[in-house]
Motif scaffolding. Structure first.
Motif, short mmCIF file in Angstrom:
data_model
loop_
_atom_site.label_atom_id
_atom_site.label_comp_id
_atom_site.label_asym_id
_atom_site.label_seq_id
_atom_site.Cartn_x
_atom_site.Cartn_y
_atom_site.Cartn_z
N ASN A 172 0.86 -1.18 0.00
CA ASN A 172 0.00 0.00 0.00
C ASN A 172 0.90 1.24 0.00
OD1 ASN A 172 -2.68 -0.73 -0.20
ND2 ASN A 172 -2.85 -1.22 1.98
N VAL A 173 1.59 1.46 -1.09
CA VAL A 173 2.49 2.61 -1.24
C VAL A 173 2.10 3.34 -2.50
CG1 VAL A 173 4.41 1.56 0.05
CG2 VAL A 173 4.20 1.15 -2.40
N PHE A 174 2.26 4.68 -2.49
CA PHE A 174 1.64 5.44 -3.57
C PHE A 174 2.52 6.51 -4.23
CE2 PHE A 174 -1.66 3.89 -0.72
CZ PHE A 174 -2.52 3.28 -1.60
N PHE A 175 3.45 7.09 -3.51
CA PHE A 175 4.16 8.25 -4.05
C PHE A 175 4.92 7.93 -5.34
CE2 PHE A 175 8.09 10.70 -4.49
CZ PHE A 175 7.57 11.97 -4.66
N ILE A 176 5.75 6.87 -5.31
CA ILE A 176 6.58 6.53 -6.48
C ILE A 176 5.68 6.15 -7.67
CG2 ILE A 176 8.36 4.99 -7.40
CD1 ILE A 176 9.38 6.97 -5.31
N ILE A 177 4.62 5.36 -7.39
CA ILE A 177 3.69 4.96 -8.46
C ILE A 177 3.02 6.19 -9.06
CG2 ILE A 177 1.51 3.77 -8.94
CD1 ILE A 177 3.81 1.86 -8.72
N ALA A 178 2.57 7.12 -8.20
CA ALA A 178 1.90 8.33 -8.70
C ALA A 178 2.83 9.14 -9.59
CB ALA A 178 1.42 9.17 -7.51
N LEU A 238 -5.85 3.33 -3.37
CA LEU A 238 -5.88 4.57 -2.60
C LEU A 238 -7.27 4.77 -1.98
CD1 LEU A 238 -4.26 7.07 -1.76
CD2 LEU A 238 -5.06 8.21 -3.83
N LYS A 239 -8.31 4.48 -2.75
CA LYS A 239 -9.68 4.61 -2.25
C LYS A 239 -9.91 3.63 -1.08
CE LYS A 239 -14.47 3.75 -3.71
NZ LYS A 239 -15.35 3.36 -4.84
N ALA A 240 -9.44 2.41 -1.24
CA ALA A 240 -9.63 1.40 -0.20
C ALA A 240 -8.94 1.82 1.10
CB ALA A 240 -9.10 0.05 -0.68
N LEU A 241 -7.70 2.33 0.97
CA LEU A 241 -6.97 2.77 2.16
C LEU A 241 -7.66 3.96 2.81
CD1 LEU A 241 -4.39 2.56 3.94
CD2 LEU A 241 -3.31 4.18 2.36
N ALA A 242 -8.13 4.91 1.98
CA ALA A 242 -8.74 6.13 2.51
C ALA A 242 -9.95 5.83 3.38
CB ALA A 242 -9.14 7.04 1.34
N PHE A 243 -10.77 4.86 2.99
CA PHE A 243 -11.99 4.59 3.74
C PHE A 243 -11.79 3.53 4.83
CE2 PHE A 243 -13.87 6.50 -0.10
CZ PHE A 243 -14.67 7.47 0.51
N SER A 244 -10.77 2.70 4.67
CA SER A 244 -10.55 1.65 5.68
C SER A 244 -9.61 2.11 6.79
CB SER A 244 -10.01 0.38 5.03
OG SER A 244 -8.71 0.62 4.49
N ASN A 245 -8.65 2.98 6.43
CA ASN A 245 -7.67 3.41 7.44
C ASN A 245 -7.19 4.82 7.08
OD1 ASN A 245 -5.72 3.51 9.43
ND2 ASN A 245 -5.04 1.40 9.08
N LYS A 246 -8.10 5.79 7.31
CA LYS A 246 -7.80 7.15 6.89
C LYS A 246 -6.61 7.75 7.64
CE LYS A 246 -11.13 9.26 10.09
NZ LYS A 246 -12.34 10.10 10.22
N GLU A 247 -6.31 7.23 8.87
CA GLU A 247 -5.19 7.78 9.65
C GLU A 247 -3.86 7.57 8.90
OE1 GLU A 247 -7.54 5.87 10.92
OE2 GLU A 247 -8.56 7.32 12.22
N ILE A 248 -3.70 6.41 8.27
CA ILE A 248 -2.46 6.13 7.53
C ILE A 248 -2.31 7.10 6.36
CG2 ILE A 248 -1.28 4.46 6.05
CD1 ILE A 248 -2.33 2.26 7.81
N LEU A 249 -3.40 7.33 5.65
CA LEU A 249 -3.33 8.25 4.51
C LEU A 249 -3.06 9.68 4.97
CD1 LEU A 249 -3.52 8.57 1.48
CD2 LEU A 249 -6.00 8.84 1.69
N LEU A 250 -3.67 10.08 6.09
CA LEU A 250 -3.47 11.44 6.61
C LEU A 250 -2.03 11.67 7.07
CD1 LEU A 250 -6.79 11.96 8.62
CD2 LEU A 250 -6.02 13.31 6.65
#
Length: 754
Positions: free
Chosen positions: A590-596, A630-642
């Motif tokens: 569940n990593v996003f910066f490099i992919i984005a 990203l959507k799954a992480l945002a709704f399941s564990n918003k603290e990690i995304l924040l």
């Protein structure tokens, strides 16, 4: 056995044994020994061995003496080092005392005892005369006139009690003070010795000596080395001593010195040094000329021994570059063994300082060359050490070439001028081989940036990050070493260890510098390590940020990680294989910066019709995975995304590539929790940097228009105003302050001026 320890140090002492001979001079030494041993003339023989500094005169002498001592009928060998007695007025007495002691040690026979005593008496007489002559040379006119004035002149020549009278009667006479009490004491020594010798005259003692020497079964060989170390006055004293005693039978002198130095010291208005020597030296020999091949064989043997101190150095050694530097001019510094020993001793010491855990911490060929300059061209070395920019500034073809060219050229020429005129062309060739970086300055040759990157990973001195290591010749504890970088390559096969190492570097504030240096090593990461390597980089990319960059920094830690991922994938020829690697890594993380960042780059290339990294189908698939995960992480564990340092950037990609209703729903959920809202705002803080010519400063701000792309800023302002702020932290209060300042600028229309 060589006079070398386990570090290959050398005390630069001459050899003593024939089996130590490395230059084939044993036969010459044997012939010299035969020539000396076979002399049986009635008078003394004076043999000279000429040779320049470092050519091995003392070694030849030692081997010759070894041959002589092995003979059945061998002379009494007396080695006298006049330079040990230099500047002492007792040199004559010391000379004959040494002869006396050596004869006494040779045999306890009555004959040898008489001869030893005769030499000692003879030396005492000559030494006393020397004291009188040297001590009174400037004051004698005053002394003689003072003594003659009161009728004591005849007593001065005959009465041994004269010293008492002089000491008590003439100290008050002013001209006599020029002579001094110390010289009176020396003169007293003369009469003491004369009295001890039962008033025998010099002629009588000399006659006794000649008879005793004539009866000697084994002749005497007196060896004097390093005469060229003496001053002019000391040289004249020694040669006068030899000249005055050449009538003695069974005595041979062997003198060793550099001829041109001694001739120069003996030349004055009255005589030629060359003529002076020819009157004294009866049999001159020149040290055999040693071929450069022989000397260099010793050099190569010792260099091999140094390389054996570190098993990694052989692996890194570039034979072709060594050959180029050797023939460019390094070979000209090694024309005798003394230079070889002197050089390899210091090289071995500095070699041990640069041994690393995994690899040697410098380029070995460059170290060999730079150490040569340090030992033989100290002025060049010192000037080079303060000329880093001129020698390491890299310019590729097509880059801006006009600035600093003339200044750098003057600096380079100034370094070359520090050597002797006849060696400047050699030095120029050496520096050009060491520093290909100067070829754009002194010629018209340019290299690709890839070459400069390779020079860094090879530890070459021409790279500005390596340059200082060759002059400090040690590594600081906090310095990133080549071993660290090579060890990092070994970790690329283990995702967990690699991630742990990068996070450790980040916590120590070293990650950015480490990654910038590893950039030159990344091409050593194999394709077999693709999955663990890319996975670890992508994972760490979400933990770190670029906030540590300064005013002049272009790349922060995140940007450097992205660069490593991109360059690795670019090395893989097949686009589908690149996509497979990314899909496998992204699927489990569940990593996003490099992919984005990769997807954004791919999107821009497609818009501009440029060559892409990925094929279209995999590009679309990875983009869909990004939005979904990203959507799954945002709704399941918003603290990690924040808590993600790149939150705002990720939300823009979600908004662009995903469904607007999804991100709107997530934003609404954030606004219902004041702490979540503050976290969102804190992740929106940016900074600009200003520079006043002395220091750079960061200015933090929140750009309200960015917030407004997701939230209605009026609504956020209302939420903040209605919230209880009494328990907020300092950081949270500062976030609110930056938000309010940003809103004010947003409403005034000057948001871009920070």
């Amino acid at each position: 056995m060589d006079n070398i320890d386990k570090f290959n140090f050398s005390a630069d002492r001459p050899i003593h044994n024939i089996d130590e001979d490395l230059l084939g001079r044993a036969k010459f030494s044997e012939n010299l020994a035969e020539a000396i041993s076979n002399w049986n003339g009635k008078d003394s023989l004076v043999v000279a061995l000429y040779g320049d500094w470092g050519t091995g005169k003392s070694s030849v002498k030692n081997m010759a003496l070894t041959y002589i001592k092995d003979k059945s009928s061998k002379p009494i060998v007396i080695e006298f080092s006049p330079w040990e007695w230099a500047a002492q007025e007792k040199i004559t007495k010391a000379f004959f005392n040494e002869i006396s002691k050596s004869i006494g040690k040779e045999s306890s026979s009555e004959k040898n005892k008489r001869l030893a005593d005769s030499f000692k008496k003879y030396g005492n007489y000559l030494a006393a005369s020397e004291v009188i002559l040297t001590s009174t040379s400037n004051s004698l006119p005053f002394i003689v006139s003072a003594i003659a004035g009161i009728g004591f002149f005849s007593a001065f020549l005959n009465d041994t009690k004269i010293i008492t009278l002089i000491t008590t009667g003439f100290v008050a006479i002013s001209p006599f003070l020029k002579w001094g009490v110390e010289n009176l004491k020396r003169l007293a020594g003369y009469f003491d010795e004369k009295a001890k010798d039962s008033e025998k005259s010099l002629t009588e003692i000399r006659s006794e000596l000649k008879v005793e020497l004539q009866e000697l079964e084994n002749p005497i060989l007196i060896v004097m080395d390093d005469l060229d170390r003496l001053s002019t006055s000391e040289l004249k004293m020694i040669f006068q001593l030899i000249k005055a005693n050449t009538e003695f039978p069974n005595v041979t002198f062997l003198l060793l010195f550099q001829r041109n130095i001694v001739e120069q010291k003996l030349t004055d208005k009255t005589q030629s040094g060359k003529d002076y020597l020819e009157k004294i030296i009866q049999v001159p020999f020149n040290i055999p000329k040693v071929s450069q091949i022989q000397v260099h064989k010793v050099l190569f043997d010792r260099l091999n021994k140094i390389l054996e101190l570190d098993k990694n150095s052989n692996i890194q050694f570039d034979q072709d570059r060594w050959s180029q530097l050797y023939h460019a001019g390094l070979k000209n510094y090694f024309n005798n063994l003394r230079n070889v020993y002197r050089y390899t001793s210091t090289l071995s010491f500095h070699f041990t300082l640069l041994k690393g855990r995994t690899v040697f911490e410098a380029n070995l060929v460059d170290l060999i060359a730079v150490e040569c300059l340090r030992v033989f061209e100290p002025e060049v070395y010192n000037e080079l050490s303060i000329s880093k920019d001129a020698f390491t500034t890299f310019k590729s073809l097509g880059s801006n070439r006009e600035n600093n060219n003339k200044d750098f050229k003057l600096i380079i020429e100034n370094v070359i001028l520090k050597t002797s005129e006849n060696n400047r062309e050699n030095l120029r060739k050496i520096l050009t081989e060491l520093f290909p970086t100067i070829q754009w300055i002194i010629g018209n040759n340019y290299y690709e940036y890839e070459s400069y990157s390779n020079w860094f990973s090879e530890g070459r001195i021409c790279h500005n990050k390596n340059f200082d290591n060759y002059f400090q010749l040690s590594l600081s504890q906090n310095e990133i070493t080549k071993s660290d970088l090579v060890d990092f390559i070994s970790l690329t096969v283990d995702e967990s260890l690699l991630k742990r190492k990068m996070l450790e570097l980040d916590s120590n504030g070293k990650l950015k510098e480490f990654l910038s240096q590893f950039d030159s090593y990344e091409n050593q990461v194999t394709e077999d390590a693709a999955i663990p390597y890319i996975s670890a980089l992508m994972d760490v990319g979400d933990y770190v940020s670029d906030d540590g960059t300064s005013f002049f920094d272009i790349l922060g830690a995140q940007a450097l990680i992205y660069r490593l991922v991109y360059n690795f994938l670019l090395r893989i020829d097949v686009k589908e294989k690149r996509g497979d690697i990314l899909l496998e890594c992204f699927n489990k993380l569940n990593v996003f910066f490099i992919i984005a960042k990769l997807l954004l780059s791919e999107q821009e290339k497609r818009n501009e019709n440029k060559e892409t990294l990925l094929c279209d189908s995999q590009y679309i698939l990875i983009k869909q995975m990004f939005v979904s995960k990203l959507k799954a992480l945002a709704f399941s564990n918003k603290e990690i995304l924040l808590e993600n340092n790149s939150l705002l950037k990720l939300l823009y990609r979600w908004k662009e590539w995903g469904e607007v209703k999804d991100i709107t729903a997530w934003i609404d959920s954030i606004s219902t929790n004041f702490q979540d809202l503050l976290k969102f705002l804190s992740q929106s803080i940016q900074y600009s940097t200003s520079f006043d010519g002395k220091i750079s400063q960061k200015h933090y701000y929140i750009k309200a228009s960015n917030i407004n792309d997701f939230f209605d800023v009026d609504r956020i302002e209302q939420i903040i105003n209605n919230a209880d702020k009494s328990k907020l932290s300092t950081e949270e209060i500062n976030t609110i302050k930056l938000f309010n300042e940003g809103v004010a600028k947003f409403r005034n229309g000057n948001e871009d001026h920070w």
